[in-house]
Design a protein around this motif. Structure first.
Motif, PDB file in Angstrom:
ATOM      1  N   GLN A 123      32.488  30.026  18.085  1.00 30.69           N
ATOM      2  CA  GLN A 123      33.656  30.433  18.880  1.00 30.69           C
ATOM      3  C   GLN A 123      34.353  31.643  18.255  1.00 30.69           C
ATOM      4  O   GLN A 123      34.364  32.711  18.824  1.00 30.69           O
ATOM      5  CB  GLN A 123      34.638  29.281  19.083  1.00 30.69           C
ATOM      6  N   TYR A 124      34.964  31.491  17.063  1.00 28.12           N
ATOM      7  CA  TYR A 124      35.653  32.596  16.411  1.00 28.12           C
ATOM      8  C   TYR A 124      35.276  32.630  14.931  1.00 28.12           C
ATOM      9  O   TYR A 124      35.134  31.595  14.294  1.00 28.12           O
ATOM     10  CB  TYR A 124      37.177  32.447  16.514  1.00 28.12           C
ATOM     11  N   GLY A 125      35.192  33.846  14.387  1.00 29.37           N
ATOM     12  CA  GLY A 125      34.945  34.002  12.969  1.00 29.37           C
ATOM     13  C   GLY A 125      36.226  34.257  12.204  1.00 29.37           C
ATOM     14  O   GLY A 125      36.670  33.442  11.409  1.00 29.37           O
ATOM     15  N   ILE A 126      36.857  35.395  12.451  1.00 26.39           N
ATOM     16  CA  ILE A 126      38.130  35.746  11.828  1.00 26.39           C
ATOM     17  C   ILE A 126      39.188  35.731  12.913  1.00 26.39           C
ATOM     18  O   ILE A 126      39.021  36.357  13.969  1.00 26.39           O
ATOM     19  CB  ILE A 126      38.065  37.137  11.173  1.00 26.39           C
TER      20      ILE A 126
ATOM     21  N   VAL B 187      27.850  31.685  17.916  1.00 30.03           N
ATOM     22  CA  VAL B 187      27.516  30.921  19.113  1.00 30.03           C
ATOM     23  C   VAL B 187      28.806  30.456  19.759  1.00 30.03           C
ATOM     24  O   VAL B 187      29.787  30.117  19.076  1.00 30.03           O
ATOM     25  CB  VAL B 187      26.605  29.718  18.763  1.00 30.03           C
ATOM     26  N   GLU B 188      28.827  30.446  21.086  1.00 31.10           N
ATOM     27  CA  GLU B 188      29.999  29.976  21.816  1.00 31.10           C
ATOM     28  C   GLU B 188      30.167  28.475  21.628  1.00 31.10           C
ATOM     29  O   GLU B 188      29.198  27.715  21.594  1.00 31.10           O
ATOM     30  CB  GLU B 188      29.845  30.300  23.302  1.00 31.10           C
ATOM     31  N   GLY B 189      31.415  28.042  21.495  1.00 30.95           N
ATOM     32  CA  GLY B 189      31.703  26.635  21.298  1.00 30.95           C
ATOM     33  C   GLY B 189      31.824  25.870  22.601  1.00 30.95           C
ATOM     34  O   GLY B 189      31.535  26.403  23.684  1.00 30.95           O
ATOM     35  N   PRO B 190      32.273  24.613  22.544  1.00 32.33           N
ATOM     36  CA  PRO B 190      32.335  23.774  23.749  1.00 32.33           C
ATOM     37  C   PRO B 190      33.416  24.207  24.737  1.00 32.33           C
ATOM     38  O   PRO B 190      33.329  23.874  25.916  1.00 32.33           O
ATOM     39  CB  PRO B 190      32.634  22.377  23.186  1.00 32.33           C
ATOM     40  N   ASN B 191      34.436  24.943  24.274  1.00 30.04           N
ATOM     41  CA  ASN B 191      35.469  25.443  25.192  1.00 30.04           C
ATOM     42  C   ASN B 191      34.969  26.725  25.830  1.00 30.04           C
ATOM     43  O   ASN B 191      35.236  27.826  25.365  1.00 30.04           O
ATOM     44  CB  ASN B 191      36.783  25.677  24.445  1.00 30.04           C
ATOM     45  N   ARG B 192      34.236  26.584  26.894  1.00 31.37           N
ATOM     46  CA  ARG B 192      33.522  27.694  27.498  1.00 31.37           C
ATOM     47  C   ARG B 192      34.482  28.775  27.979  1.00 31.37           C
ATOM     48  O   ARG B 192      35.537  28.502  28.526  1.00 31.37           O
ATOM     49  CB  ARG B 192      32.668  27.215  28.675  1.00 31.37           C
ATOM     50  N   SER B 193      34.105  30.027  27.730  1.00 32.49           N
ATOM     51  CA  SER B 193      34.836  31.206  28.208  1.00 32.49           C
ATOM     52  C   SER B 193      36.252  31.308  27.652  1.00 32.49           C
ATOM     53  O   SER B 193      37.088  31.998  28.228  1.00 32.49           O
ATOM     54  CB  SER B 193      34.864  31.224  29.746  1.00 32.49           C
ATOM     55  N   GLU B 194      36.530  30.655  26.534  1.00 32.58           N
ATOM     56  CA  GLU B 194      37.844  30.767  25.900  1.00 32.58           C
ATOM     57  C   GLU B 194      37.854  31.928  24.890  1.00 32.58           C
ATOM     58  O   GLU B 194      38.164  31.747  23.726  1.00 32.58           O
ATOM     59  CB  GLU B 194      38.222  29.452  25.215  1.00 32.58           C
TER      60      GLU B 194
ATOM     61  N   ALA C 285      29.007  33.559  26.133  1.00 29.76           N
ATOM     62  CA  ALA C 285      29.781  34.532  26.911  1.00 29.76           C
ATOM     63  C   ALA C 285      30.840  35.176  26.035  1.00 29.76           C
ATOM     64  O   ALA C 285      32.040  34.992  26.236  1.00 29.76           O
ATOM     65  CB  ALA C 285      30.420  33.839  28.114  1.00 29.76           C
ATOM     66  N   ALA C 286      30.399  35.946  25.049  1.00 32.15           N
ATOM     67  CA  ALA C 286      31.285  36.427  24.003  1.00 32.15           C
ATOM     68  C   ALA C 286      31.465  37.935  24.056  1.00 32.15           C
ATOM     69  O   ALA C 286      30.812  38.662  24.819  1.00 32.15           O
ATOM     70  CB  ALA C 286      30.734  36.028  22.637  1.00 32.15           C
TER      71      ALA C 286
END
Length: 578
Positions: free
Chosen positions: A287-290, A310-317, A349-350
């Motif tokens: 999801q997020y690094g920094i 990799v995108e996490g479970p909270n899609r498109s956040e 979707a990053a």
């Protein structure tokens, strides 16, 4: 590789094996490999234009047997100056981000500023270097003539003062002289190494700590943490004002921050010195690094290689390697310098990063190659103020050309955004897609000297809302090929009332075989052919300096895309500098 100019290449050799390097931060390997323990024979056999590259002076005498890389650094040399076309916003030269102000005696110091204002590119010259008031030989330091990167090894503790002169590329150049104060003091640093020991009596270079979390808990806000070669758990780490906010890799060592797909590194600062994360590899982002949440005093992310995410479970956040989260309040606005980084593969979707409420930020000299399936490169999503995107390289496959490259959504307004001298391959510049309400505005957005190969300019509601003004698109190369070079408006009820003045275009080199200059991205009512675009609306006219061509003008591919060597249009159109 570090410091190699955008679009340049350097020829390296080891023994009889050779290779061409074009990307910074990317590991390169010779074939065949020399055996471990053999004499190191790494050589620069052909220099890039306007630069000098050299094997690091810390390189070993023999080929490392443990997989450790050998560093090659490049710097720009002084060249005859050339006056650039006057482009907005101009303004006075200003140091938005200064050089790092601490150094450790005996360890190579390297830092680069974030300069804005005037006309890019800039010229840097080192005028003097002193230690405790005593003049030092200028031969002991190097200063990149175009980037301002200062590098030297302090020989003792004390106060170093480096006087630097900067000129811009105006016809009558602006001149700024600044003094960089650098305190060389071992007490300002703590060290961490995989073979260290987490004990309160340790923390020196000779006796390092073992883990990052233990080290941070025993620091002050005026110290920096130096990480030796190895991998460190970083998920859940916070950089705050009461503890060390500067994470630095030891020179010529590969330091890896492992997020373990379990969390992120968060920066929350309101006081100087600025937080810094420099010289690291970041792996296993989820999801997020920094996360800047927020960095009101400033956050520098420099020479970081974001390896995988990799995108996490909270899609498109809003997933991405960096998230700038300003908490929507102007007093929480954060300030970032995102410089000299490499953004690698991300699944989902990053974007490379997403910024909310970012102001007075500078994004320059980064490489973005995220792979397939992502949304785009840089997303300045909400309430951008005085941000600059300069000299970045963004590349997607042709099948991903619908992605955004540099995306200014203006979800809650945006002002004074400057996008220039970027190279985008199959990646458009997008303006105003989330500025829906008529009260939302975009003001003073300047897009110039970019090269879009297989990309185009997309503008939407925000550019043309009633209180919007000052979008300028000049001196770009828009090689949209078989597509219209401009697109957007998205089913607006007719051409906006301010269309003739709210967005101006000219002095662009346009390569397109499409009959339309502008395509409504959802409907057909606002499509414009070239006659309407040029004659009715006065866009990209011959008088403005725009050139329309159906033939390909760019050579090379990927990061080497540009006009041919010796082409007189270089520096007048596109990202290439004189």
């Amino acid at each position: 590789m570090q410091g190699l100019g955008l679009g340049e290449s350097v020829s390296l050799a080891h023994g009889q094996a050779t290779l061409q390097a074009t990307f910074n931060h990317q590991p390169y390997a010779f074939a065949p490999q020399a055996p471990a323990g053999a004499p190191l024979d790494l050589r620069v056999v052909a220099q890039p234009t306007g630069q000098v590259c050299a094997v690091s002076d810390a390189a070993p005498a023999t080929v490392p047997g443990d997989g450790a890389p050998v560093f090659v650094r490049c710097r720009h040399t002084a060249a005859p100056r050339a006056a650039m076309p006057a482009t907005a916003p101009g303004g006075a030269l200003a140091l938005a981000f200064g050089w790092r102000d601490i150094a450790h005696p005996g360890i190579a110091y390297e830092s680069r500023p974030g300069l804005v204002g005037g006309l890019y590119p800039y010229e840097y010259r080192l005028q003097s270097l002193t230690l405790n008031g005593v003049a030092q030989s200028l031969a002991a330091a190097t200063l990149d003539a175009r980037l301002g990167t200062l590098r030297f090894t302090p020989r003792s503790e004390g106060t170093y003062l480096a006087t630097v002169e900067v000129r811009d590329s105006s016809a009558t150049p602006q001149l700024m002289t600044t003094t960089v104060q650098i305190e060389s003091a071992a007490a300002r640093f703590v060290f961490v190494a995989p073979q260290g020991v987490d004990d309160a009596a340790r923390g020196s270079m000779a006796a390092p700590y073992r883990t990052l979390a233990y080290a941070l808990a025993r620091t002050t806000g005026q110290q920096a943490v130096v990480l030796r070669r190895g991998t460190y758990a970083a998920a859940g780490v916070q950089l705050i004002d009461s503890r060390a906010k500067q994470l630095l890799a030891y020179p010529d060592e590969v330091v890896t921050l492992d997020m373990a797909e379990a969390g992120n590194l968060t920066v929350r600062t309101t006081a100087l010195p600025m937080a810094r994360i420099e010289g690291m590899d970041v792996i296993n982002v989820k999801q997020y690094g920094i996360v800047s949440d927020p960095s009101r005093a400033g956050l520098v992310v420099r020479n970081v290689r974001f390896v995988n995410g990799v995108e996490g479970p909270n899609r498109s956040e809003n997933p991405g390697f960096i998230l700038g989260w300003g908490d929507t309040s102007p007093v929480s606005r954060h300030k970032l310098l995102i410089q000299d980084n490499d953004f690698g593969r991300y699944r989902g979707a990053a974007y490379a990063f997403v910024l909310f409420d970012a102001g007075n930020s500078l994004v320059e000299e980064n490489q973005v190659r995220l792979g397939a399936g992502v949304n785009g490169g840089f997303h300045d999503k909400d309430n951008a103020q005085n941000n600059t995107y300069r000299r970045n390289y963004l590349e997607f496959d042709a099948a991903e050309s619908g992605n955004s490259g540099i995306h200014i959504s203006a979800q809650a307004n945006s002002e004074n955004v400057h996008i220039h001298h970027n190279l985008l391959v199959n990646a458009p510049i997008v303006l105003g897609t989330q500025c829906f309400q008529s009260t939302c505005f975009m003001r003073e957005h300047n897009v110039h000297h970019n090269t879009l190969a297989g990309g185009r300019i997309r503008q939407s509601w925000g550019v043309f809302n009633p209180s919007s003004d000052g979008t300028r698109v000049f001196h770009n190369i828009i090689a949209s090929r078989t597509l219209p070079p401009y697109a957007g408006l998205s089913c607006s009820a007719g051409v906006p009332a301010g269309f003739a003045t709210q967005m101006t275009t000219g002095a662009n080199l346009i390569e397109s075989t499409h009959r339309l200059a502008h395509k409504d991205t959802e409907c057909t009512g606002n499509d414009m052919d070239w006659a309407a675009w040029r004659s009715t609306w006065g866009r990209d006219t011959v008088a403005s300096g725009s050139v329309l061509s159906g033939s390909a003008v760019l050579t090379g591919s990927g990061i080497t895309t540009g006009l041919p060597a010796g082409d007189p249009r270089r520096s007048a159109f596109g990202h290439q500098l004189p």
